[in-house]
Scaffold this motif. Sequence first.
Motif, mmCIF file in Angstrom:
data_model
loop_
_atom_site.group_PDB
_atom_site.id
_atom_site.type_symbol
_atom_site.label_atom_id
_atom_site.label_comp_id
_atom_site.label_asym_id
_atom_site.label_seq_id
_atom_site.Cartn_x
_atom_site.Cartn_y
_atom_site.Cartn_z
ATOM 1 N N PRO A 168 0.836 -1.202 0.000
ATOM 2 C CA PRO A 168 0.000 0.000 0.000
ATOM 3 C C PRO A 168 0.873 1.255 0.000
ATOM 4 O O PRO A 168 1.907 1.313 0.686
ATOM 5 C CB PRO A 168 -0.808 -0.113 1.296
ATOM 6 N N VAL A 169 0.479 2.228 -0.768
ATOM 7 C CA VAL A 169 1.191 3.490 -0.850
ATOM 8 C C VAL A 169 0.179 4.623 -0.708
ATOM 9 O O VAL A 169 -0.894 4.588 -1.333
ATOM 10 C CB VAL A 169 1.927 3.645 -2.202
ATOM 11 N N VAL A 170 0.516 5.620 0.079
ATOM 12 C CA VAL A 170 -0.288 6.833 0.168
ATOM 13 C C VAL A 170 0.500 7.976 -0.438
ATOM 14 O O VAL A 170 1.612 8.277 0.001
ATOM 15 C CB VAL A 170 -0.666 7.170 1.629
ATOM 16 N N LEU A 171 -0.060 8.582 -1.456
ATOM 17 C CA LEU A 171 0.530 9.786 -2.044
ATOM 18 C C LEU A 171 -0.122 10.992 -1.384
ATOM 19 O O LEU A 171 -1.357 11.083 -1.325
ATOM 20 C CB LEU A 171 0.286 9.827 -3.556
ATOM 21 N N HIS A 172 0.698 11.903 -0.899
ATOM 22 C CA HIS A 172 0.198 13.106 -0.233
ATOM 23 C C HIS A 172 0.764 14.330 -0.941
ATOM 24 O O HIS A 172 1.962 14.375 -1.274
ATOM 25 C CB HIS A 172 0.613 13.137 1.244
ATOM 26 N N ILE A 174 -10.336 21.621 -7.349
ATOM 27 C CA ILE A 174 -9.103 21.252 -6.657
ATOM 28 C C ILE A 174 -9.421 21.014 -5.188
ATOM 29 O O ILE A 174 -10.071 21.839 -4.535
ATOM 30 C CB ILE A 174 -8.049 22.368 -6.793
ATOM 31 N N LEU A 175 -8.982 19.873 -4.664
ATOM 32 C CA LEU A 175 -9.110 19.580 -3.238
ATOM 33 C C LEU A 175 -7.805 19.914 -2.526
ATOM 34 O O LEU A 175 -6.722 19.705 -3.077
ATOM 35 C CB LEU A 175 -9.427 18.096 -3.038
ATOM 36 N N THR A 176 -7.923 20.428 -1.308
ATOM 37 C CA THR A 176 -6.724 20.742 -0.525
ATOM 38 C C THR A 176 -6.882 20.209 0.898
ATOM 39 O O THR A 176 -7.887 20.510 1.561
ATOM 40 C CB THR A 176 -6.499 22.262 -0.460
ATOM 41 N N PRO A 177 -5.905 19.449 1.359
ATOM 42 C CA PRO A 177 -4.810 18.847 0.589
ATOM 43 C C PRO A 177 -5.351 17.704 -0.260
ATOM 44 O O PRO A 177 -6.569 17.550 -0.379
ATOM 45 C CB PRO A 177 -3.863 18.339 1.683
ATOM 46 N N GLY A 178 -4.439 16.902 -0.794
ATOM 47 C CA GLY A 178 -4.856 15.775 -1.601
ATOM 48 C C GLY A 178 -4.110 14.511 -1.230
ATOM 49 O O GLY A 178 -2.904 14.554 -0.947
ATOM 50 N N GLU A 179 -4.832 13.388 -1.221
ATOM 51 C CA GLU A 179 -4.197 12.106 -0.948
ATOM 52 C C GLU A 179 -4.819 11.028 -1.835
ATOM 53 O O GLU A 179 -6.006 11.083 -2.163
ATOM 54 C CB GLU A 179 -4.358 11.706 0.518
ATOM 55 N N ASP A 226 4.413 20.715 -2.245
ATOM 56 C CA ASP A 226 3.563 21.739 -2.855
ATOM 57 C C ASP A 226 3.299 21.408 -4.328
ATOM 58 O O ASP A 226 3.742 22.120 -5.233
ATOM 59 C CB ASP A 226 4.217 23.111 -2.713
ATOM 60 N N THR A 227 2.586 20.328 -4.542
ATOM 61 C CA THR A 227 2.248 19.907 -5.902
ATOM 62 C C THR A 227 0.762 19.558 -5.965
ATOM 63 O O THR A 227 0.081 19.511 -4.947
ATOM 64 C CB THR A 227 3.068 18.680 -6.349
ATOM 65 N N THR A 228 0.298 19.307 -7.179
ATOM 66 C CA THR A 228 -1.076 18.862 -7.410
ATOM 67 C C THR A 228 -1.061 17.443 -7.951
ATOM 68 O O THR A 228 -0.421 17.173 -8.978
ATOM 69 C CB THR A 228 -1.799 19.777 -8.415
ATOM 70 N N LEU A 229 -1.746 16.538 -7.258
ATOM 71 C CA LEU A 229 -1.923 15.178 -7.758
ATOM 72 C C LEU A 229 -3.031 15.179 -8.801
ATOM 73 O O LEU A 229 -4.081 15.804 -8.609
ATOM 74 C CB LEU A 229 -2.307 14.234 -6.619
ATOM 75 N N MET A 230 -2.823 14.473 -9.898
ATOM 76 C CA MET A 230 -3.828 14.416 -10.952
ATOM 77 C C MET A 230 -3.638 13.147 -11.770
ATOM 78 O O MET A 230 -2.589 12.490 -11.680
ATOM 79 C CB MET A 230 -3.735 15.654 -11.845
#
Length: 426
Positions: free
Chosen positions: A28-32, A44-49, A77-81
Motif C-alpha cells: 500500500p502506498v499513500v501519495l500526499h 481542486i481539493l486541498t490537501p490531496g491524498e 507543494d504539488t497537485t496530484l492528478m
Amino acid sequence: MAYRYLFLILLGFSAGVASAQTPLASLPVVLHAARLLDIEAGRILTPGEVLVEGGKIVAAGSSVAHPSGAETIDLGDTTLMPGLIDAHVHLFLHPGAEDLQTVIESVPQRVIIATLAAKADLLAGFTAERDMGTEGAGPADSAVRNAIDQGQIPGPRMRVSGNAISVLGGHEDAVDYNPEQHVLSNATYANTGDELVTVIRQQIKDGADFIKIYETGRDFYKDGQFHSIVQYSQPQLAQAVAETARLNTRVAVHCEGEPGALYAAQAGVASIDHADQLGDETMRLMREKQIYAVPTFTIQEYFATHASSPAGAAREHQLLDYHAQEFRRQLEHGVPMAVGSDVGPFPHGTQAREFELMVQYGMKPLDVLKADLLNGAKLLDWDRELGALKPGYDADIIAVPGNPLDDISVLKRVSFVMKGGVVYRR
C-alpha cells in the motif's frame, strides 16, 4: 548506428526499470500533496491524498486511510492528478526530414527510436497514448506496446494502429521520388471500399488496436480559400467503419477539411484528427455522435517555426492562424475535443505544449483537462480504467507544481510519475 542506439537504450532502461521495480508496486502506498485534481467535479481539493494498492487506486480525496505498513510519499507543494493522455503520437518518428528517415532508417533502428520515445513521453507524464501510424514500419508498434505491457520497457499504455491506410498517390505516398526507384509508401494502399476491408482485416490480424485512415491528402489555398483533397468517399468510409465495428474496434481519420470531414462524420468515425476545417453539418454530426476533434496545434506551430524557407514559414503560419480561427467556431458549435499533439516530428516528451495552445486559442484550462483526461480515456476505450482518480481505476498518477486550473503550463513540469502503481519518476 543502430548498435549505438541499442547500447544507449539498454543503458537508460537498466536505470529506469530498476528504479521502477520497487516494492511500492505491491505494498500500500499513500501519495500526499498540497492539492488534488477532481477532474469530474472540476475542482481542486486541498490537501490531496491517494491510496494505491496492487496497481489500483483504492481511495482518493483530501484524506484517505493510511493502512498499517503503508509507505507515504509526500510530494509537497504539488497537485496530484491523473496521468496525461496524448491521443495522437508517432513513436516511430523524430525531428528531421520525415520522408527521408522512413526510407534511410531500418525498421529495427526505428523500433529502438520508438522505445526511447515511449520512455520520454512517460517521464513527461503521459501514461496513455494512441500511436497514429508507424509511417512505414508496419505492425512494429504492436511489439513496442506488448513490451510495455509486459514490463520489459517503460512507456505509456498504448493503443496502436500499425501502418495508416491511404490511396495510391495519396497522403504519405512517395510522390516526390524517382519513380524508377520504386520507393515504398509510408502507408498501406487501399483504393476501394473492398480493399479497405481487406487491409483492415490484415491490420487487426497483425496486432492493431484501431484503424487509421488518411481521409484527406494535400491541403492548399486557392483564391483565398482553404481546400483539401478527399481520398475516400462516404460509402467507402462507411464500409470501413462497419468492418471495424464487426471487429469491435474503431476508425480514426487524418482529415484537414471539407468535404472529407463530412464524409467521416456521416460514416461515424471515432475521431477526426487535425480538423482544420469543419462545416456546420459536420460539427452538428460530431456533437450528436460524440465524434472527437483532435486539433494537434503543436505540430503546426513547430512546422511554422522550423520551416526551411520564409515562404514555407508564411504558409505554415497562415494554416495555423486559419486553424485557430476555425477552432473557436468549433468550440462555439459544441464539437467534442480530445487532446493530441502529433509528437514525433518534434521531440517526444515536450508535447504538453498542446495544452497551452488549446487554452491560448479559446478553451478554459479545466475544459482542456476534461478533454484530455475524460474524453481521451473514452477515445482510447479506457474510460472505466483511466482519466480520473477514482477507486478501482488504474493507479496512473502524476504530480505537477502549482495549480493547473490557474496555469495550464505547469503540465510541462511534471515532477512525479506513477503508472499502474509503479513509480517511474520521483
